[in-house]
Design a protein around this motif. Sequence first.
Motif, PDB file in Angstrom:
ATOM      1  N   GLY A   1       0.775  -1.233   0.000  1.00 38.78           N
ATOM      2  CA  GLY A   1       0.000   0.000   0.000  1.00 38.78           C
ATOM      3  C   GLY A   1       0.805   1.280   0.000  1.00 38.78           C
ATOM      4  O   GLY A   1       0.234   2.365   0.154  1.00 38.78           O
ATOM      5  N   ASN A   2       2.135   1.176  -0.146  1.00 35.19           N
ATOM      6  CA  ASN A   2       2.970   2.378  -0.084  1.00 35.19           C
ATOM      7  C   ASN A   2       3.381   2.820  -1.485  1.00 35.19           C
ATOM      8  O   ASN A   2       4.017   2.075  -2.222  1.00 35.19           O
ATOM      9  CB  ASN A   2       4.222   2.097   0.751  1.00 35.19           C
ATOM     10  N   ARG A   3       3.006   4.050  -1.820  1.00 31.35           N
ATOM     11  CA  ARG A   3       3.370   4.656  -3.099  1.00 31.35           C
ATOM     12  C   ARG A   3       3.871   6.068  -2.844  1.00 31.35           C
ATOM     13  O   ARG A   3       3.493   6.705  -1.861  1.00 31.35           O
ATOM     14  CB  ARG A   3       2.164   4.723  -4.037  1.00 31.35           C
ATOM     15  N   PRO A   4       4.713   6.584  -3.743  1.00 35.32           N
ATOM     16  CA  PRO A   4       5.159   7.962  -3.567  1.00 35.32           C
ATOM     17  C   PRO A   4       4.003   8.938  -3.846  1.00 35.32           C
ATOM     18  O   PRO A   4       3.053   8.582  -4.540  1.00 35.32           O
ATOM     19  CB  PRO A   4       6.259   8.089  -4.629  1.00 35.32           C
ATOM     20  N   PRO A   5       4.083  10.150  -3.231  1.00 38.17           N
ATOM     21  CA  PRO A   5       5.177  10.639  -2.388  1.00 38.17           C
ATOM     22  C   PRO A   5       4.929  10.338  -0.915  1.00 38.17           C
ATOM     23  O   PRO A   5       3.837  10.546  -0.407  1.00 38.17           O
ATOM     24  CB  PRO A   5       5.128  12.151  -2.646  1.00 38.17           C
TER      25      PRO A   5
ATOM     26  N   TRP B   1      10.548   9.392  -0.520  1.00 35.18           N
ATOM     27  CA  TRP B   1      10.292   8.689  -1.792  1.00 35.18           C
ATOM     28  C   TRP B   1       9.340   9.524  -2.627  1.00 35.18           C
ATOM     29  O   TRP B   1       8.164   9.657  -2.310  1.00 35.18           O
ATOM     30  CB  TRP B   1       9.713   7.320  -1.472  1.00 35.18           C
ATOM     31  N   ARG B   2       9.882  10.103  -3.697  1.00 35.92           N
ATOM     32  CA  ARG B   2       9.103  10.887  -4.649  1.00 35.92           C
ATOM     33  C   ARG B   2       8.939  10.104  -5.953  1.00 35.92           C
ATOM     34  O   ARG B   2       9.563   9.073  -6.156  1.00 35.92           O
ATOM     35  CB  ARG B   2       9.810  12.213  -4.932  1.00 35.92           C
ATOM     36  N   GLU B   3       8.108  10.620  -6.845  1.00 37.72           N
ATOM     37  CA  GLU B   3       7.895   9.958  -8.128  1.00 37.72           C
ATOM     38  C   GLU B   3       9.186   9.848  -8.927  1.00 37.72           C
ATOM     39  O   GLU B   3       9.407   8.865  -9.639  1.00 37.72           O
ATOM     40  CB  GLU B   3       6.852  10.730  -8.951  1.00 37.72           C
ATOM     41  N   ASP B   4      10.050  10.860  -8.823  1.00 38.56           N
ATOM     42  CA  ASP B   4      11.236  10.929  -9.682  1.00 38.56           C
ATOM     43  C   ASP B   4      12.551  10.762  -8.947  1.00 38.56           C
ATOM     44  O   ASP B   4      13.620  10.830  -9.551  1.00 38.56           O
ATOM     45  CB  ASP B   4      11.253  12.265 -10.428  1.00 38.56           C
TER      46      ASP B   4
ATOM     47  N   GLY C   1       8.285   2.934  -9.093  1.00 37.03           N
ATOM     48  CA  GLY C   1       7.026   3.668  -9.141  1.00 37.03           C
ATOM     49  C   GLY C   1       5.836   2.867  -8.670  1.00 37.03           C
ATOM     50  O   GLY C   1       4.774   3.424  -8.413  1.00 37.03           O
ATOM     51  N   SER C   2       5.977   1.540  -8.563  1.00 39.36           N
ATOM     52  CA  SER C   2       4.856   0.709  -8.148  1.00 39.36           C
ATOM     53  C   SER C   2       4.795   0.607  -6.626  1.00 39.36           C
ATOM     54  O   SER C   2       5.724   1.000  -5.921  1.00 39.36           O
ATOM     55  CB  SER C   2       4.969  -0.681  -8.774  1.00 39.36           C
ATOM     56  N   ALA C   3       3.677   0.076  -6.132  1.00 36.03           N
ATOM     57  CA  ALA C   3       3.463  -0.027  -4.689  1.00 36.03           C
ATOM     58  C   ALA C   3       4.444  -1.015  -4.067  1.00 36.03           C
ATOM     59  O   ALA C   3       4.762  -2.050  -4.646  1.00 36.03           O
ATOM     60  CB  ALA C   3       2.036  -0.451  -4.404  1.00 36.03           C
ATOM     61  N   LEU C   4       4.931  -0.684  -2.864  1.00 42.65           N
ATOM     62  CA  LEU C   4       5.856  -1.532  -2.124  1.00 42.65           C
ATOM     63  C   LEU C   4       5.387  -1.672  -0.682  1.00 42.65           C
ATOM     64  O   LEU C   4       4.558  -0.895  -0.201  1.00 42.65           O
ATOM     65  CB  LEU C   4       7.272  -0.941  -2.150  1.00 42.65           C
ATOM     66  N   GLY C   5       5.931  -2.673   0.016  1.00 43.71           N
ATOM     67  CA  GLY C   5       5.583  -2.897   1.410  1.00 43.71           C
ATOM     68  C   GLY C   5       6.694  -2.456   2.342  1.00 43.71           C
ATOM     69  O   GLY C   5       7.879  -2.575   2.022  1.00 43.71           O
ATOM     70  N   PHE C   6       6.302  -1.958   3.516  1.00 40.87           N
ATOM     71  CA  PHE C   6       7.294  -1.624   4.542  1.00 40.87           C
ATOM     72  C   PHE C   6       7.760  -2.895   5.233  1.00 40.87           C
ATOM     73  O   PHE C   6       6.961  -3.797   5.526  1.00 40.87           O
ATOM     74  CB  PHE C   6       6.703  -0.683   5.591  1.00 40.87           C
ATOM     75  N   ILE C   7       9.060  -2.961   5.504  1.00 43.70           N
ATOM     76  CA  ILE C   7       9.626  -4.084   6.232  1.00 43.70           C
ATOM     77  C   ILE C   7      10.808  -3.617   7.070  1.00 43.70           C
ATOM     78  O   ILE C   7      11.533  -2.697   6.682  1.00 43.70           O
ATOM     79  CB  ILE C   7      10.073  -5.211   5.271  1.00 43.70           C
ATOM     80  N   ALA C   8      10.972  -4.233   8.240  1.00 43.08           N
ATOM     81  CA  ALA C   8      12.191  -4.113   9.047  1.00 43.08           C
ATOM     82  C   ALA C   8      12.483  -5.517   9.561  1.00 43.08           C
ATOM     83  O   ALA C   8      11.574  -6.217  10.004  1.00 43.08           O
ATOM     84  CB  ALA C   8      12.003  -3.139  10.202  1.00 43.08           C
TER      85      ALA C   8
ATOM     86  N   THR D   1       4.647   8.875   6.512  1.00 46.73           N
ATOM     87  CA  THR D   1       3.743  10.012   6.313  1.00 46.73           C
ATOM     88  C   THR D   1       3.666  10.355   4.832  1.00 46.73           C
ATOM     89  O   THR D   1       4.655  10.237   4.082  1.00 46.73           O
ATOM     90  CB  THR D   1       4.229  11.243   7.095  1.00 46.73           C
ATOM     91  N   ARG D   2       2.489  10.796   4.405  1.00 48.12           N
ATOM     92  CA  ARG D   2       2.309  11.242   3.035  1.00 48.12           C
ATOM     93  C   ARG D   2       2.913  12.632   2.866  1.00 48.12           C
ATOM     94  O   ARG D   2       2.905  13.457   3.769  1.00 48.12           O
ATOM     95  CB  ARG D   2       0.815  11.313   2.689  1.00 48.12           C
TER      96      ARG D   2
END
Length: 250
Positions: free
Chosen positions: A52-56, A182-185, A204-211, A247-248
């Motif tokens: 569910g994570n996308r820029p920015p 994380w921005r579009e460019d 540019g595609s959606a990614l997941g947060f991980i630690a 944060t967005r």
Amino acid sequence: MHRSGGWLTSESGAGEVLLRGGEVHLSIPVTASDCYHNAQISDYQATAPRFGNRPPLRLSLRARGQGDIKGTAGFGFWNQVFVPGRRRFRLPQAIWFFFGGPANDIALASGVPGHGWKAATINARGWRFYGLLPLAPLGFLAMRSQTLYQKLWPVGQRAINVREALLDSMFLQDFHSYAIEWREDRVVFSVDDAVVLCSERAPGSALGFIAWLDNQYAIVTPQGRFGWGLLDGPEPQKLILRDIEITRLA
């Protein structure tokens, strides 16, 4: 996998995820290499990931290590290359702070060692990678010549959109502030408000947060060396996180 403190947690082998006074402790005790040990938090379900994570956006947190970390550890965003129980393999996309112990040799950025504490991006899901893929066997042979490696590997590095910056591993001994914008460019990595890497090769595609913290190592080199294995842990190891925020951005 279960949810704790707002995150989905995953524990393999002797790995433990503990919440202590607002801190997340990813912990592996003294262990042997006969088993995979992992302590992990994420914002997606590993067996059926929906990212569910996308820029920015901006990820910020404070982190430190404890003990001599042998395997890998880190935090950021990725596309979970392997899905448990499935044969499907995803071409890697990642934006993260990544640590690989000395047994690791993931040498994809020219001039940057294959192990250590790094800020890094990779995005192999692009037309350049697909275009070079049929030439990979010949490319691995060519890269074994230092002269050809220096001339040709920059093309391969651009194809998989790798950018890395080696950080001082001493950072892991004390709490420091880490941020990924994380921005579009572009992607901007900061440690204690100082920029350590700016990459224009942003997924540019959606990614997941991980630690995570684990006891594995990997070998991936332009010369065609590939390997994977598990490591002994002669002393307890930890990655401790606090003040995690996503944060967005406007």
